[in-house]
Design an enzyme around this catalytic site. Structure first.
Site, PDB file in Angstrom:
ATOM      1  N   GLU A   1       0.799  -1.215   0.000  1.00 42.80           N
ATOM      2  CA  GLU A   1       0.000   0.000   0.000  1.00 42.80           C
ATOM      3  C   GLU A   1       0.841   1.277   0.000  1.00 42.80           C
ATOM      4  O   GLU A   1       0.429   2.282  -0.570  1.00 42.80           O
ATOM      5  CB  GLU A   1      -1.033  -0.061   1.128  1.00 42.80           C
ATOM      6  CG  GLU A   1      -0.670   0.474   2.463  1.00 42.80           C
ATOM      7  CD  GLU A   1      -1.830   0.297   3.443  1.00 42.80           C
ATOM      8  OE1 GLU A   1      -1.913  -0.759   4.073  1.00 42.80           O
ATOM      9  OE2 GLU A   1      -2.632   1.222   3.590  1.00 42.80           O
TER      10      GLU A   1
ATOM     11  N   SER B   1      -0.621   7.363   8.701  1.00 42.55           N
ATOM     12  CA  SER B   1       0.710   6.836   8.425  1.00 42.55           C
ATOM     13  C   SER B   1       1.595   7.986   7.997  1.00 42.55           C
ATOM     14  O   SER B   1       1.154   8.840   7.232  1.00 42.55           O
ATOM     15  CB  SER B   1       0.661   5.821   7.283  1.00 42.55           C
ATOM     16  OG  SER B   1       0.414   4.547   7.798  1.00 42.55           O
TER      17      SER B   1
END
Lengths: 771, 425
Positions: B190, B247
């Site tokens: 990802e 993130s």
């Protein structure tokens, strides 16, 4: 100890005046109070004052013996005198009682010259008028953070077991740290309603480097909205019962079960409250509170780690009402710091965290007295100790509402420093066994001290036959120490790491508290007298021996002298029943070689082969036979070899340990009989010094500064530590930069058993530092 | 055999089950599944299916082209609509494939929860030698199970398909795809997808406009203005992806990056807390409420504690000292509105992300902080708060950057990987 939720912000309208304050327990020494400071937080008030304490001390004074028959006279005179020492008192109570307390203080404040009271804390302004009206003192406000940091520096410097790490799932919930000689720099993360992150570089230099608005107020405020629970403590209780996984979206909720193969822990929280993004589902209060607790603790831990990294700091102390004695939050913060720093940084907490502001405010007001130039010691007798407020861990502590937590510190007469010969001061731990860690040993020693208590109280009463109230005081002492022991059974960590030393020291503090400054003074006097009479014959018999035999006899003498120790129950039994128990008999009780720990041969080899030591530092133990017939002949031999000797004795009395002032008289007497000692004293090759301590044990990191200076000047290359308290209970594993000799006779069968020996087993440990 | 599964195509009603199958050449088959007529909750489900019978004849790559990112909350889907289809191709294009194209491009909403972000459409793009438009579609992740179930019911496994997907869901649903629908997922990293997708979209621009922008005068609300930013020299950049969680990546070059840290306080936290506190149900609703609220009724400011600035530490009186700090008091709890709570939640979460991002930027010594992720969608409040926070606390040293296609880069990256994968074969 906890800041109690709910009471803080709003209504102190109805002050509870119904409580009565027992004057001799709570605001002690108020009549001599000199200076006040107050820290009013959201729910707790911390009052600090400086006072003088008048207490009795035993003094010894040499008689003038000229032209007298000294045969039947005691060796020296003992007089009990009044001494005034300085003490810091801190009392913590709920804000609800503030008015009652102020009234009480006003009524008992007799002759203070003070005109101002230093005040800090968020609540200081709210109560300003009340304080000024009640006490007639001008309220002088001090900056919260400045006070906090001043207080923090003070406790870090003066309280050996101030700092601890929290360990969950461990028998030792609180793992106390050895104070690093240099306390700076460190990061203080104060979690109040918000979070302040302060970098402290020196005593006066600190900087606010950041903060976060997500703090204790967020937990409380958001928690109250989510759960309709009003009090902070109740929210924590809810949280400790909840399951955050019902509310939080975990990594495994996003990745499914496959996350292990990715090297991710599936139990990590991917999104706090990520599962509550729906209006259809009900969530339990407990679960939401738990999720909130994790969210806030993790966030604070992460920011703290980021700041620590940016500023290259590895010591992070956490404080503030969010932390204050709550195992629940200490646990989550510890977890978070460990996680985000990848184990490189440890979350640290402070035992007196709740008092920092009050201490700091007090110090601000006392600057002209230079409180920082002194060393201070925690008075175990007058301090409540750390209480766990966790409802789960310690249910009995829940009813502390309305109680007063106390903390007292005595100003020590002389500054204390590290022994310069310690190999690594930052890792030195005086105590051999950590009783917080070792449940079996803890049980044994607590019982042992309990069993000995009646005898100690009896002896204390008997030591003051002329005092009418001695039995009553002895009983009070007994009660107080008994209570301390019970507290320690429940919370072994209450005063830092529990050790035999701390148990002994607490007993001494309690004895002093009830004016039994030196219960053994007369015993010591008598024993010193008897031993002195034998000195010459002992020396003669030693001198008649060949060199090698003499060395062994000297060591045996040192060990035999050490059997005389009123601190150990086995010996006191014998001594009570057979007062004439002699030196020779003691020798015959000693274990035959090989001893339990036996490096005598190496020692002998060293004496034979090596050059004389430059200077030996000897820590003496008992009065009487030990010092006179054991230590002095040994000292004499060292002197004859050309080794200078520093003989260190306790500054204050503890059990039958020889005190510095007694050692002076003893040395003087011996000098009359022995030319070697006489000339050594005269030429300053034998130096008598005080340790700065009044403990039967020995903490080499807190020794009289004068001793340390002398040790350095004389280039000391040998340290001799004798006695169970100094060489076994403490310092058994102490590593020094120079040669050392640790010797003792084990006079406790349990301990002997543990070390694999029998009662009266001998420890003779000669160590040479590896190059 | 063409219509072995027998399907219904009813694009006009917005409900269709579409199934496409091609023979004789290497083909990518994308399935768009629409739920049953009586489903209350309408589901949009897309399968990315790739399989081949024969080696490709370069450069042609069969349609349709999809990229998919299955996140914790949302599934993001990009679809490349070819605009240069030749007559021959048109003829060869199987009916189902055509239906997909028509259905996706002629609708902007697919049922109740599937949405095409029309304003983000990238026009006249050349990908793999083909010209066309890139469409951006999203739907909730909770629809995945229903989707897989349908895949099974429609017997897609007969196609011998491989699906391409990124995001945590690519892992989570892999097993279900295989066991329930007998379909093999092709999983893509990802973070790789995020970065490649971002760099690609920035490089092609946003229909002639720059993809990247920043806020001028972020500390002055009156003069704070969105301005284009040229991201030609993007490295190093701190990439802050705010989805359900957060993130944070430090990106040093196209292939050199590291994940610095993450936070569980993200978009999911904002929405989760808002739902609990206000009873709202959607992100849009939560943001609407937040826009009307006043967080200072909920948060305790520095001035609430110190009466003004806290000069000792150089803190402005208007800074938030304690998020939700006023809520410790019952009177205050009784006096605030849901809108205030929504606003406070938004500001709290946003400020916290800003703090963490700023600290990471300092630790990594990076001055460009790029914020992406669907938390920022239609969320001007948060973007301005972030722009302000970066600028104010760094004294102008840090710049907050934003991108128009905030949440779609993972899906774009997946599409790029898919095309690359096909090239490689």
């Amino acid at each position: 100890m906890a800041e109690r939720g709910g009471r803080g912000s709003g209504g102190h309208g109805s002050l509870d005046k119904s409580i009565t304050l027992p004057p001799d327990e709570i605001f002690r020494n108020l009549e001599n109070a000199k200076r006040f400071a107050i820290d009013i937080g959201g729910s707790l008030t911390k009052l600090a004052y400086y006072s003088t304490v008048q207490h009795k001390v035993a003094r010894v004074r040499s008689f003038d013996h000229s032209g007298k028959d000294i045969e039947n006279e005691p060796l020296y005179e003992i007089s009990v005198q009044e001494e005034i020492t300085a003490r810091l008192h801190f009392i913590k109570f709920e804000n609800t009682y503030i008015e009652t307390c102020l009234d009480f203080i006003k009524d008992h404040l007799v002759n203070t010259e003070t005109k101002v009271i230093k005040a800090t804390g968020g609540g200081a302004y709210k109560f300003k008028d009340l304080i000024e009206k009640k006490l007639g003192l001008k309220v002088d406000k001090e900056d919260v953070m400045t006070c906090l940091i001043k207080g923090c520096n003070f406790v870090l410097r003066n309280i050996p077991h101030e700092v601890f790490a929290y360990q969950k799932d461990s028998d030792t919930e609180f793992r106390f740290q050895t104070n690093h000689p240099n306390i700076f720099p460190y990061l203080l993360v104060n979690i109040g309603s918000g979070v302040s992150i302060v970098k402290v570089e020196t005593e006066d230099k600190f900087e606010w480097i950041g903060g976060s608005s997500i703090g204790g107020g967020t937990f409380w405020g958001l928690g109250a909205l989510l759960t309709k629970t009003k009090k902070f403590d109740e929210l924590l209780q809810l949280a400790s019962k909840g399951q955050h996984t019902n509310v939080d979206m975990l990594v495994k909720d996003v990745y499914g079960g496959a996350c292990q193969t990715l090297g991710l822990s599936g139990n990590l929280i991917a999104s706090s409250f990520g599962k509550s993004t729906t209006a259809d589902k009900e969530f339990s209060k407990e679960d939401m509170a738990k999720s909130l607790l994790h969210m806030i603790s993790n966030d604070i831990g992460q920011l703290a780690c980021l700041y620590a990294k940016l500023h290259n700091l590895d010591k992070i102390y956490f404080g503030g009402f969010f932390i204050r004695g709550h195992p629940v939050t200490m646990r989550t913060i510890t977890y978070s710091i460990n996680f985000f720093s990848k184990g490189e940084v440890q979350a640290l907490f402070l035992r007196h965290e709740g008092y920092l502001g009050a201490i700091g405010a007090f110090l601000k007001g006392a600057e002209q007295d230079n409180p920082n130039q002194y060393s201070w010691g925690e008075n175990y007798a007058g301090s409540s100790g750390l209480m766990s407020t966790s409802p789960d861990v310690y249910p009995m502590q829940r009813t502390r509402s309305g109680t007063f937590d106390m903390f007292e510190m005595d100003r020590l007469e002389r500054p204390l420093v590290n022994l310069p010969l310690l190999k690594d001061p930052s890792t030195y731990i005086p105590d051999t066994v950590d009783l917080t860690d070792d449940a079996m040993a803890r049980k044994y020693w607590l019982t042992c001290f309990e069993e000995a208590l009646d005898g100690v109280a009896k002896r204390a009463a008997a030591s003051q036959p002329d005092s009418v109230d001695a039995p009553e005081r002895a009983e009070k002492f007994r009660q107080k120490y008994w209570n301390k022991l019970q507290t320690l059974r429940q919370q072994p960590f209450a005063y830092g790491t529990l050790t035999v030393r701390s148990l002994l020291d607490t007993r001494e503090h309690c004895l002093n508290e009830f004016n039994f400054p030196d219960p053994y003074s007369k015993v010591k006097q008598k024993e010193n007298g008897i031993a002195l009479k034998c000195f010459q014959s002992v020396i003669e018999s030693l001198d008649s021996l060949g060199w090698e035999e003499r060395q062994f006899a000297l060591v045996k003498g040192l060990l035999a002298g050490n059997v005389f120790d009123w601190g150990a129950k086995a010996v006191s039994d014998v001594l009570e029943s057979e007062p004439q128990f002699g030196f020779e008999e003691a020798k015959s009780k000693l274990q035959e070689r090989p001893w339990l720990e036996d490096s005598y041969s190496q020692w002998l080899e060293r004496l034979k082969e090596g050059p004389p030591h430059k200077c030996a530092l000897i820590f003496a133990d008992n009065s009487g036979i030990d010092i006179i017939l054991g230590v002095f002949p040994f000292v004499r031999e060292l002197l004859s070899r050309g080794t200078e000797v520093i003989l260190a004795c306790n500054s204050g009395p503890a059990l039958n340990d020889v005190t510095y002032s007694e050692s002076l008289i003893v040395a003087e007497r011996i000098a009359v009989m022995d030319p070697v000692i006489q000339s050594a004293l005269k030429e300053e090759k034998l130096l008598l010094v005080q340790t700065g301590s009044s403990s039967p044990c020995l903490d080499l990191s807190r020794l009289d500064k004068g001793l340390a200076v002398l040790v350095r000047e004389r280039k000391t290359d040998l340290v001799i530590i004798e006695g169970m308290g100094r060489a076994i209970h403490t310092n058994y594993y102490a590593a020094l930069k120079c040669e050392s000799l640790k010797l003792a006779v084990i006079k406790n069968s349990w301990l002997a058993d543990r070390l694999g020996g029998k009662i009266f087993s001998v420890i003779f440990k000669y160590e040479v530092p590896c190059k | 055999a063409e219509n072995a599964c027998g399907h219904v195509c009813g694009s006009r009603a917005g409900r269709a089950t579409l199934f496409s199958y091609c023979r004789k050449k290497k083909v990518l088959i994308f399935l768009l599944l629409l739920p049953q007529v009586f489903e209350v909750l309408w589901l949009t489900c897309v399968f990315t299916v790739a399989f081949s019978f024969f080696p490709p004849k370069p450069p042609s790559l069969a349609f349709p082209w999809f990229g998919m990112d299955i996140g914790g909350t949302l599934v993001k889907l990009v679809y490349f609509e070819p605009k240069d289809i030749t007559a021959e191709e048109e003829q060869e294009e199987v009916e189902n494939l055509k239906s997909i194209r028509k259905y996706l491009t002629s609708n902007t909403a697919y049922g109740k929860t599937g949405i095409r972000d029309v304003h983000l459409e990238l026009k006249n793009l050349t990908m793999c030698g083909r010209k066309g438009n890139l469409h951006f579609i999203r739907f909730p992740s909770c629809a995945m199970h229903r989707f897989i179930q349908m895949g099974s019911e429609k017997n897609f496994s007969s196609l011998h398909t491989t699906l391409c997907a990124t995001g945590g869901g690519a892992y989570k649903f892999e097993e279900d795809f295989r066991t329930i629908a007998d379909l093999q997922l092709h999983k893509l990293d990802e973070l790789d997808c995020l970065i490649q997708g971002l760099l690609y979209v920035d490089s092609v621009g946003f229909n002639g406009q720059p993809e990247c922008y920043y806020f001028e005068n972020p500390t002055n609300p009156e003069q704070c203005q969105k301005k284009p930013y040229c991201l030609d020299n993007p490295y190093p950049m701190l990439l802050v992806n705010i989805g359900s969680g957060v993130s944070i990546l430090a990106v040093y070059s196209k292939d050199n990056y590291k994940r610095v840290t993450g936070s569980s306080l993200g978009g999911g936290t904002f929405l989760g807390l808002c739902c609990l506190l206000t009873g709202c149900e959607t992100f849009e609703e939560a943001l609407e409420m937040a826009a009307k609220g006043d967080s200072t009724n909920v948060d305790k400011l520095v001035k609430d504690i110190y009466g003004g600035d806290y000069e000792r530490f150089g803190l402005q009186g208007s800074a938030v000292a304690s998020s939700f700090g006023h809520m410790m008091s019952k009177e205050k709890r009784d006096s605030i509105s849901k809108e205030d709570l929504a606003r406070a939640t938004l500001v709290t979460i946003t400020n916290n992300i800003g703090s963490i991002a700023r600290m990471c930027a300092l630790n990594e010594n990076i001055d460009k902080v790029v914020f992406v992720g669907n938390f920022l969608r239609i969320n001007m409040i948060s973007m301005k708060v972030l722009a302000y926070a970066m600028d104010y606390w760094s004294k102008g040293q840090l710049k907050a950057l934003f991108l128009e296609h905030e949440g779609y880069f993972g899906a774009v990256g997946a599409l790029l990987e898919l095309l690359k994968m096909t090239d490689d074969q």
